[in-house]
Enzyme design. Structure first.
Site, PDB file in Angstrom:
ATOM      1  N   LYS A 110     -10.513 -11.660   1.534  1.00  0.00           N
ATOM      2  CA  LYS A 110     -11.680 -11.149   0.812  1.00  0.00           C
ATOM      3  C   LYS A 110     -12.812 -10.789   1.785  1.00  0.00           C
ATOM      4  O   LYS A 110     -13.583  -9.872   1.524  1.00  0.00           O
ATOM      5  CB  LYS A 110     -12.173 -12.169  -0.217  1.00  0.00           C
ATOM      6  N   LYS A 192       2.932  -5.798  -5.808  1.00  0.00           N
ATOM      7  CA  LYS A 192       2.798  -6.520  -7.074  1.00  0.00           C
ATOM      8  C   LYS A 192       2.033  -5.691  -8.101  1.00  0.00           C
ATOM      9  O   LYS A 192       1.142  -4.928  -7.728  1.00  0.00           O
ATOM     10  CB  LYS A 192       2.023  -7.836  -6.843  1.00  0.00           C
ATOM     11  N   LYS A 195      -4.194  -5.025 -11.543  1.00  0.00           N
ATOM     12  CA  LYS A 195      -5.143  -4.190 -12.280  1.00  0.00           C
ATOM     13  C   LYS A 195      -6.024  -3.383 -11.336  1.00  0.00           C
ATOM     14  O   LYS A 195      -6.654  -2.424 -11.740  1.00  0.00           O
ATOM     15  CB  LYS A 195      -5.971  -5.021 -13.266  1.00  0.00           C
TER      16      LYS A 195
END
Ligand code: TRP
Length: 326
Positions: A110, A192, A195
């Site tokens: 992140k 994977k 969204k």
């Protein structure tokens, strides 16, 4: 056994979330003592819009209910409504080594993803997660593989804490989905389903039938013609077979027989029809719940009260053990 898990309110659930994680939650609520949480305090460690967040929190609660969580059978609540989460996180922070936090994969990922947003909250994210888990004396934590490292750290925190202050916490175990982590993108079957990735590769749990059909028909397939499960050689078809099998309950080899000598397009047409029908009740339930704001908020309020009772009792024990209260 006590079970705890949470999802960040960052947008609507997709088929991969459901077939992997949520289905396991729905099954386990029948047998165990479950606590499920909308972890809004975790969501603010990465860039977000405050109006959007507010809407996302409510919608995730609705999504939980529409997907099948039953407030009579589990505790369902919003993390920030039980202040003990942040209180315990502070206390656990004083027994967590800084070095451990810095080497967490999610922190590193992140930080790279949002180099302008590397805040202390992002570093301390796993401590808040440990607090979530430990407040409820959790035995089992159903999560995706990417969160396993955080549960391991939680276990270390428990050992260090108990060594120093006496037996207060239980050591929780991660419960990984058997297949669900492997639901891949329809557009890029090596990645994977997500969204935030390619929209064509991701089917929402509440998506319209027409759009589901279009996405399945456009799904990337592999060279050759055979409908066979072989994830390394035929990642596209294997992913579709996995989805079909999980949704219908038919074993993969049975589907292979059923579609033996059939074309990819026949197989896709059948899957598209099946999925559209399978997801229809979820969409209907969600549409209905979105109009019943008072009802949903009431469920969350009751959930929060039940959670609070357990959380306060744990906090009492922790503070006493740490010498903060007589
Ligand atoms: N970090 C988890 C995720 O990103 C969400 C989460 C927060 C969680 N607190 C938790 C999961 C406690 C399990 C238990 O998926």
């Amino acid at each position: 056994m006590r079970v705890f898990s949470g999802i960040r309110p960052t947008g609507s659930l997709h088929l991969g979330n459901y077939l992997g994680a949520m289905r396991q939650w729905i099954a386990i609520q029948e047998k165990e003592d479950c606590v499920f949480c909308v972890v809004d305090l975790h969501a603010i460690t990465t860039p977000y819009d405050q109006k959007q967040l507010k809407a996302n929190i409510f919608e995730l609660a609705v999504d939980y209910l529409a997907a099948g969580l039953n407030p009579e059978k589990c505790i369902l609540f919003i993390q920030s409504t039980v202040k003990e989460h942040t209180e315990l996180a502070w206390l656990l922070g004083t027994v967590t080594p800084l070095g451990e936090l810095k080497r967490m994969t999610q922190f590193k990922d992140k930080s790279k993803q949002h180099p302008e947003y590397v805040n202390a909250g992002l570093l301390n994210y796993p401590i808040l997660m440990a607090a979530d888990i430990l407040l409820y004396q959790t035995d089992l934590v159903p999560i995706g593989k990417d969160q396993q490292q955080h549960v391991e750290l939680t276990r270390e925190i428990v050992r260090d804490f108990n060594n120093r202050f006496g037996q207060v916490f239980k050591e929780p175990r991660a419960l990984l989905p058997q297949i669900g982590d492997k639901i891949m993108s329809l557009a890029e079957p090596e990645k994977k389903m997500s969204k935030t990735g390619n929209q064509k590769g991701c089917i929402g749990l509440f998506e319209e039938p027409e759009s589901i059909k279009l996405k399945i028909m456009a799904a990337v397939t592999d060279t050759g013609k055979e409908i066979r499960y072989n994830p390394s050689k035929k990642p596209g078809i294997s992913n579709l077979l996995t989805i079909y099998s999980l949704a219908s309950g038919k074993p993969i080899d049975q589907l292979e027989k059923e579609f033996d000598k059939k074309r990819y397009s026949d197989f896709k047409k059948s899957l598209a029809e099946y999925l559209a029908g399978y997801l229809e009740p979820f969409r209907r339930k969600r549409t209905e719940l979105l109009t019943r704001e008072v009802y949903v908020n009431d469920i969350l309020k009751r959930g929060s009260q039940k959670a609070l009772t357990v959380a306060q009792s744990t906090m009492q024990e922790v503070k006493t053990a740490m010498g903060l209260e007589i």
